[in-house]
Design a protein around this motif. Structure first.
Motif, PDB file in Angstrom:
ATOM      1  N   PHE A 409       0.360  -1.029  -0.293  1.00  0.00           N
ATOM      2  CA  PHE A 409      -0.096   0.177   0.013  1.00  0.00           C
ATOM      3  C   PHE A 409       0.463   1.134  -0.077  1.00  0.00           C
ATOM      4  CE2 PHE A 409      -1.971   3.175   2.949  1.00  0.00           C
ATOM      5  CZ  PHE A 409      -2.766   3.779   2.208  1.00  0.00           C
ATOM      6  N   LEU A 410       1.977   1.436   0.701  1.00  0.00           N
ATOM      7  CA  LEU A 410       2.515   2.326   1.252  1.00  0.00           C
ATOM      8  C   LEU A 410       4.113   2.581  -0.003  1.00  0.00           C
ATOM      9  CD1 LEU A 410       3.605   2.263   4.857  1.00  0.00           C
ATOM     10  CD2 LEU A 410       1.803   3.574   3.401  1.00  0.00           C
ATOM     11  N   PHE A 411       4.570   1.603  -0.638  1.00  0.00           N
ATOM     12  CA  PHE A 411       5.542   1.636  -1.385  1.00  0.00           C
ATOM     13  C   PHE A 411       5.308   0.390  -2.545  1.00  0.00           C
ATOM     14  CE2 PHE A 411       7.425   0.991   2.812  1.00  0.00           C
ATOM     15  CZ  PHE A 411       7.173   1.957   3.399  1.00  0.00           C
ATOM     16  N   GLY A 412       4.213   0.240  -3.405  1.00  0.00           N
ATOM     17  CA  GLY A 412       4.517  -0.480  -4.379  1.00  0.00           C
ATOM     18  C   GLY A 412       4.196   0.502  -5.692  1.00  0.00           C
ATOM     19  N   ALA A 413       4.784  -0.241  -6.999  1.00  0.00           N
ATOM     20  CA  ALA A 413       5.397   0.285  -7.554  1.00  0.00           C
ATOM     21  C   ALA A 413       3.875   1.090  -8.816  1.00  0.00           C
ATOM     22  CB  ALA A 413       5.169  -0.930  -9.087  1.00  0.00           C
ATOM     23  N   PRO A 414       3.784   2.086  -9.066  1.00  0.00           N
ATOM     24  CA  PRO A 414       2.614   2.682  -9.859  1.00  0.00           C
ATOM     25  C   PRO A 414       1.990   1.751 -10.396  1.00  0.00           C
ATOM     26  CG  PRO A 414       4.107   4.137  -9.665  1.00  0.00           C
ATOM     27  CD  PRO A 414       4.969   2.742  -9.190  1.00  0.00           C
ATOM     28  N   GLY A 415       0.644   0.797 -10.809  1.00  0.00           N
ATOM     29  CA  GLY A 415      -0.401   0.093 -11.930  1.00  0.00           C
ATOM     30  C   GLY A 415       0.023  -1.214 -10.968  1.00  0.00           C
ATOM     31  N   SER A 416       0.586  -1.614  -9.668  1.00  0.00           N
ATOM     32  CA  SER A 416       0.279  -2.766  -9.183  1.00  0.00           C
ATOM     33  C   SER A 416      -0.801  -3.015  -8.321  1.00  0.00           C
ATOM     34  CB  SER A 416       1.802  -3.591  -8.791  1.00  0.00           C
ATOM     35  OG  SER A 416       2.211  -2.601  -7.473  1.00  0.00           O
ATOM     36  N   THR A 417      -1.132  -3.727  -7.894  1.00  0.00           N
ATOM     37  CA  THR A 417      -2.248  -4.694  -7.345  1.00  0.00           C
ATOM     38  C   THR A 417      -2.408  -3.913  -5.652  1.00  0.00           C
ATOM     39  OG1 THR A 417      -2.965  -6.904  -8.646  1.00  0.00           O
ATOM     40  CG2 THR A 417      -4.203  -6.251  -6.363  1.00  0.00           C
ATOM     41  N   GLY A 418      -3.147  -2.981  -5.634  1.00  0.00           N
ATOM     42  CA  GLY A 418      -3.095  -2.562  -4.332  1.00  0.00           C
ATOM     43  C   GLY A 418      -1.595  -1.315  -4.391  1.00  0.00           C
ATOM     44  N   ALA A 419      -1.193  -1.480  -4.964  1.00  0.00           N
ATOM     45  CA  ALA A 419       0.229  -0.226  -4.511  1.00  0.00           C
ATOM     46  C   ALA A 419      -1.062   1.624  -4.215  1.00  0.00           C
ATOM     47  CB  ALA A 419       1.100   0.233  -5.902  1.00  0.00           C
ATOM     48  N   GLY A 420      -0.596   2.277  -3.258  1.00  0.00           N
ATOM     49  CA  GLY A 420      -1.011   3.452  -3.025  1.00  0.00           C
ATOM     50  C   GLY A 420      -2.719   3.204  -3.364  1.00  0.00           C
ATOM     51  N   LYS A 421      -3.832   2.818  -3.738  1.00  0.00           N
ATOM     52  CA  LYS A 421      -4.764   2.064  -2.500  1.00  0.00           C
ATOM     53  C   LYS A 421      -5.296   1.610  -2.099  1.00  0.00           C
ATOM     54  CE  LYS A 421      -5.623   3.087  -8.238  1.00  0.00           C
ATOM     55  NZ  LYS A 421      -6.116   2.719  -9.445  1.00  0.00           N
ATOM     56  N   GLY A 422      -6.334   1.964  -1.056  1.00  0.00           N
ATOM     57  CA  GLY A 422      -6.796   1.204   0.588  1.00  0.00           C
ATOM     58  C   GLY A 422      -8.206   0.900   0.641  1.00  0.00           C
ATOM     59  N   THR A 423      -8.563   0.730   1.362  1.00  0.00           N
ATOM     60  CA  THR A 423      -9.314   0.906   1.844  1.00  0.00           C
ATOM     61  C   THR A 423      -9.578   1.072   3.286  1.00  0.00           C
ATOM     62  OG1 THR A 423     -10.054  -1.593   3.069  1.00  0.00           O
ATOM     63  CG2 THR A 423     -11.077  -1.416   0.880  1.00  0.00           C
ATOM     64  N   ALA A 424     -10.684   1.781   4.267  1.00  0.00           N
ATOM     65  CA  ALA A 424      -9.772   2.261   5.474  1.00  0.00           C
ATOM     66  C   ALA A 424      -8.838   1.296   6.531  1.00  0.00           C
ATOM     67  CB  ALA A 424     -11.488   2.619   6.339  1.00  0.00           C
ATOM     68  N   GLU A 425      -9.238   0.261   6.064  1.00  0.00           N
ATOM     69  CA  GLU A 425      -8.558  -0.295   7.006  1.00  0.00           C
ATOM     70  C   GLU A 425      -7.210  -0.501   6.869  1.00  0.00           C
ATOM     71  OE1 GLU A 425      -7.030  -5.361   7.268  1.00  0.00           O
ATOM     72  OE2 GLU A 425      -8.975  -4.745   5.824  1.00  0.00           O
ATOM     73  N   GLN A 426      -6.138  -0.682   5.379  1.00  0.00           N
ATOM     74  CA  GLN A 426      -5.035  -0.213   4.765  1.00  0.00           C
ATOM     75  C   GLN A 426      -4.492   1.025   5.303  1.00  0.00           C
ATOM     76  OE1 GLN A 426      -7.301  -1.365   2.083  1.00  0.00           O
ATOM     77  NE2 GLN A 426      -6.677  -3.455   3.932  1.00  0.00           N
ATOM     78  N   PHE A 427      -5.517   1.466   5.657  1.00  0.00           N
ATOM     79  CA  PHE A 427      -5.015   3.373   6.192  1.00  0.00           C
ATOM     80  C   PHE A 427      -4.712   3.705   7.579  1.00  0.00           C
ATOM     81  CE2 PHE A 427      -6.860   4.988   2.069  1.00  0.00           C
ATOM     82  CZ  PHE A 427      -5.439   6.147   1.332  1.00  0.00           C
ATOM     83  N   ALA A 428      -6.215   3.127   7.873  1.00  0.00           N
ATOM     84  CA  ALA A 428      -5.804   3.198   9.434  1.00  0.00           C
ATOM     85  C   ALA A 428      -4.573   2.448  10.410  1.00  0.00           C
ATOM     86  CB  ALA A 428      -7.303   2.184  10.267  1.00  0.00           C
TER      87      ALA A 428
END
Length: 662
Positions: A409-428
């Motif tokens: 979620f924090l460091f994934g390469a742009p375009g890869s699954t889950g990179a820079g995207k998440g639900t409130a679960e990942q943010f929290a």
């Protein structure tokens, strides 16, 4: 009947603190009805049966009535139901919900005490009702931890009604008056004895599911009504997760009755806001019970609570249409207080700092994000921005709270699954992990943000509203929520957060990937800022200062009661009043002397008063002197007083010797 009415009013006043042991307004009408019924039954039976017979019938009636009322909620026979009812009450919420099983021991106590008080009215001195009133008042003080009558106003009312009854119908006993007056002053002011400490609250091992994975399911049904509520616009908590394994969050499995004596592992904040909210469950299922803030009480008698977080569970599960009320407190520190606050240390905090096998890249990322922050609050605000930048909420993003999912979620390469995207679960979770890495105690809350009020006064919470947020504990100010999804867009501290970010603007923008050769983070110890603890002022100095005054007040009252009784006795009472005067002035006559002999040594009005007293006592016509005897008594008093120094006359109104005379 006057005696029964006085006794009922006295007990009704004394039962006011006891009724505050239950929430709502149900308890007091029940207690008042029990008092009235008890006195009515005794009054109807006293002319036909003796006091022992009345007691042997009515007391078992009260006990068996309590058993039949609570037998469905407390298992067992009559003995088990009555025996277990008090421990259940002492391990329930404070104030307790007014359910039948929890209200029963109070109602039985009031009824039985009222029966005893009413039966005692056969006596001449009316000792029973005041003693019964003291018993009910003491029970209320014990049940509420001494908080029901903090200023002693009800105790003063008990004393006032007691003295009023004694003036009308009986001579006040000195010892009992001292007991009642002592209760009026000492009991409300002393540090209350806590009977709950004698009862070990039951702790249930409740298997509850982690609700974080359900956020995606709720988001997939955005219009489903989970529940509705009526009350202030506050966030609603469903679950609080404090234990992190590196792979997932775990909810506490140990829950106890709400209101148990056990304190949370970290103390509440110094500045709180209290709110009461009514909930109506819709499609929400499971065992988690929505609430607000740190739960103080609820109308559901079998709800259990996690003492550390205040989260509620209902072991029997939620059902559509379930309606209940929750009262909770929310920490509300000022911006200035947070800016200067620290975070605690010690064993109690380790749970909220635990990061088993924390990857170096996450530790270094956290350290770089707060390297210019000066205080724990600035660190917390900076990390909120670090997690938020260049990342977007996505309800369809992969779920999970593991280190691997957070790293993607924090460091994934742009375009890869889950990179820079998440639900409130990942943010929290990302925020909580990074904050723990720099020494900030954190936990994750699953809940719902405030929603607008509808035309019917209810706020409808739907699936799309479900979210999660992290909280940071600040020493002295409690758990403070942060929102890495929306950042500083809302919230009571939005302006303060923007000021912090303006100062840290050059460093809050984090790199897209951490350096691969970064050295392992050596975590500094969590700063410990011990706020000065103001010692609670002791009430004993006040009590000790007041207690010496009690005998004076009591003697004044008792002497006043005696004078009132003597006034109603006409000429005979006026003569006894003169004899009281002789006793306090040191001129007490010999008991064998007749009234004329005593009067012969006194000033002129005394013989005439003695003659009127003898006529009232022995003449067939009785007392027909009217107001003259008391006029003569006042003249005798003035004449006797002139021969006594003033410093001796000061003590006459409180001299106890006349109280021993008939």
């Amino acid at each position: 009947m006057k005696r029964f009415a006085w006794s009922a009013v006295l007990l009704a006043v004394a039962a006011v603190p006891l009724a505050q042991g239950w929430s709502g307004v149900v308890a007091y009408p029940v207690f008042a009805a029990a008092i009235v019924v008890a006195h009515a039954l005794v009054a109807a039976a006293e002319s036909r049966f003796g006091g022992g017979t009345v007691l042997s019938v009515l007391l078992p009636v009260g006990l068996f009535g309590g058993y039949f009322a609570a037998r469905g909620a407390i298992p067992g026979g009559p003995l088990e139901v009555l025996r277990d009812s008090v421990p259940r009450l002492l391990t329930a919420a404070r104030p307790a919900p007014p359910s039948v099983d929890l209200l029963m021991p109070g109602a039985v106590l009031v009824f039985c005490v009222a029966v005893l008080a009413a039966v005692s009215l056969r006596g001449a001195r009316l000792l029973g009702p005041p003693l019964a009133a003291v018993a009910l008042y003491a029970a209320g003080a014990l049940l509420t931890g001494g908080q029901a009558d903090p200023y002693g106003l009800v105790a003063v009312g008990v004393v006032a009604v007691t003295l009023a009854g004694w003036v009308r119908v009986a001579e006040a006993p000195l010892i009992l008056g001292a007991v009642v007056a002592l209760v009026a002053v000492v009991l409300p002011g002393a540090n209350a004895f806590e009977p709950r400490e004698l009862v070990r609250p039951p702790v249930a091992d409740v298997q509850v599911a982690n609700p974080l994975p359900r956020l995606a399911a709720w988001a997939a049904a955005p219009e489903t009504e989970l529940f509705r509520l009526r009350g202030p616009q506050l966030p609603v908590r469903l679950a609080v997760l404090a234990d992190y394994t590196g792979a997932s969050w775990r909810a506490s499995a140990l829950y106890g009755p709400l209101g148990a004596v056990d304190a949370p592992d970290l103390p509440p904040g110094q500045r709180v806001e209290e709110a009461s909210v009514e909930f109506v469950v819709g499609a929400l299922d499971g065992t988690w019970l929505p609430g607000v803030g740190r739960t103080v009480s609820t109308s559901i008698g079998d709800a259990l609570v996690d003492a550390d977080s205040g989260a509620l569970v209902l072991p029997r599960g939620l059902a559509p249409g379930l309606r209940y009320t929750v009262r909770g407190v929310v920490d509300q520190p000022t911006d200035e207080a947070l800016a200067a606050a620290g975070v605690p240390g010690g064993p109690a905090v380790r749970r909220y700092l635990a990061l088993p096998n924390l990857p170096t890249e996450l530790a270094e990322y956290a350290r770089r994000g707060v390297e210019s922050a000066r205080t724990p609050y600035e660190q917390a605000v900076a990390l909120e921005q670090v997690v938020r930048l260049d990342r977007v909420p996505d309800a369809e993003a992969p779920t999970g709270s593991s280190y691997a999912r957070i790293a993607q979620f924090l460091f994934g390469a742009p375009g890869s699954t889950g990179a820079g995207k998440g639900t409130a679960e990942q943010f929290a979770t990302a925020y909580a992990v990074l904050a723990r890495a720099v020494g900030l105690p954190t936990r994750v809350v699953v809940g719902f943000p405030p929603v607008p009020e509808g035309p019917d006064g209810y706020r409808v919470v739907r699936g799309i509203d479900a979210t999660a947020w992290p909280e940071v504990y600040f020493d002295g100010w409690g758990w403070i929520p942060f929102d890495p999804v929306s950042g500083t867009d809302s919230g009571p501290s939005a302006a303060a957060k923007r000021e912090v970010l303006d100062r840290l603007a050059s460093i809050t923008a984090s790199p897209t990937t951490p350096p691969t050769d970064a050295p392992p983070l050596v975590q500094p110890p969590a700063p410990v800022v011990e706020p000065p603890v103001a010692a609670e002022p002791s009430r004993w100095p006040v009590v000790l200062a007041v207690v010496p005054v009690l005998p004076v007040v009591l003697l004044l009252a008792l002497r006043g009661i005696r004078r009132s009784r003597l006034r109603r006795a006409g000429a005979a009472g006026a003569w006894r009043h003169v004899l009281d005067l002789l006793v306090v002035s040191g001129r007490a006559p010999a008991p064998r002397l007749a009234a004329p002999e005593v009067a012969s040594s006194l000033p002129a009005p005394a013989p005439r008063l003695a003659d009127l007293a003898d006529r009232a006592a022995f003449s067939p016509e009785g007392d027909v002197a009217g107001a003259e005897p008391w006029l003569l008594a006042r003249q005798v008093r003035r004449a006797v007083s002139r021969g006594v120094p003033w410093y001796r006359r000061v003590w006459w109104p409180i001299d106890p010797r006349p109280l021993r005379r008939r």
